[in-house]
Design a protein around this motif. Structure first.
Motif, short mmCIF file in Angstrom:
data_model
loop_
_atom_site.label_atom_id
_atom_site.label_comp_id
_atom_site.label_asym_id
_atom_site.label_seq_id
_atom_site.Cartn_x
_atom_site.Cartn_y
_atom_site.Cartn_z
N VAL A 191 0.80 4.35 -2.80
CA VAL A 191 0.38 5.72 -2.51
C VAL A 191 1.54 6.69 -2.27
O VAL A 191 1.30 7.87 -2.01
N ASP A 210 -9.05 8.45 5.70
CA ASP A 210 -7.87 7.73 6.18
C ASP A 210 -6.96 8.66 6.97
O ASP A 210 -6.44 8.28 8.03
N ALA A 211 -6.79 9.88 6.46
CA ALA A 211 -5.95 10.86 7.15
C ALA A 211 -6.52 11.17 8.53
O ALA A 211 -5.76 11.29 9.50
N PRO A 242 -9.37 -0.40 0.70
CA PRO A 242 -9.78 0.58 -0.31
C PRO A 242 -11.26 0.96 -0.21
O PRO A 242 -11.68 1.98 -0.72
N ASP A 248 -11.05 4.98 -1.71
CA ASP A 248 -9.74 5.51 -2.06
C ASP A 248 -9.60 5.78 -3.55
O ASP A 248 -8.69 6.51 -3.97
N LYS A 305 0.84 -1.20 0.00
CA LYS A 305 0.00 0.00 0.00
C LYS A 305 0.87 1.25 0.00
O LYS A 305 0.59 2.20 -0.72
N VAL A 338 -0.13 10.82 -0.82
CA VAL A 338 -0.87 11.14 0.41
C VAL A 338 0.08 11.84 1.39
O VAL A 338 1.17 11.36 1.66
N TYR A 348 -8.62 9.80 0.37
CA TYR A 348 -7.81 9.52 1.55
C TYR A 348 -8.08 10.49 2.70
O TYR A 348 -7.39 10.46 3.71
N PHE A 368 -6.55 2.23 6.74
CA PHE A 368 -5.74 2.82 5.67
C PHE A 368 -5.54 1.83 4.53
O PHE A 368 -5.58 2.20 3.36
#
Length: 113
Positions: A20, A76-77, A60, A66, A16, A24, A73, A57
């Protein structure tokens, strides 16, 4: 059983990250959390909390998929930031340094090093 969750994170984390890298802005925090999760001195409860955030995270299909460019994201953040704040006492400077060193030497997610 709890260790199985951590093992699943370990298997999916670096692929992952590679996917990314450079996309990100919170990747250094996620990597620092990963290193904190692996640290033998981190208590199991904190490791499981971190593993939960990293699992989110890695997935998906979450609150904001995602695949949505630019917005995918954001959730996720938020999860990573919340767990980073909650587990900050276990995320040591050495974990942050290892994350920064990794990103400095692998800016595009090249995991061949």
């Amino acid at each position: 059983m709890e260790e199985d969750k951590i093992e699943k994170i370990k298997q999916g984390f670096w692929p992952k990250v590679k996917k990314v890298a450079g996309k990100v802005p919170f990747l250094a925090d996620a990597i620092a959390l990963y290193y904190a999760m692996l640290d033998p001195s981190t208590p199991l409860k904190a490791k499981l909390t971190i593993a939960g955030a990293l699992a989110y995270f890695l997935t998906p299909f979450d609150a904001i998929p995602d695949i949505l460019f630019g917005a995918g994201y954001i959730d996720d953040a938020g999860v990573v930031a919340a767990v980073l704040a909650a587990a900050s006492m276990y995320v040591k400077d050495e974990h942050k340094k290892k994350a920064a060193d990794f990103l400095d030497s692998n800016p595009e997610g090249n995991l061949e090093n």
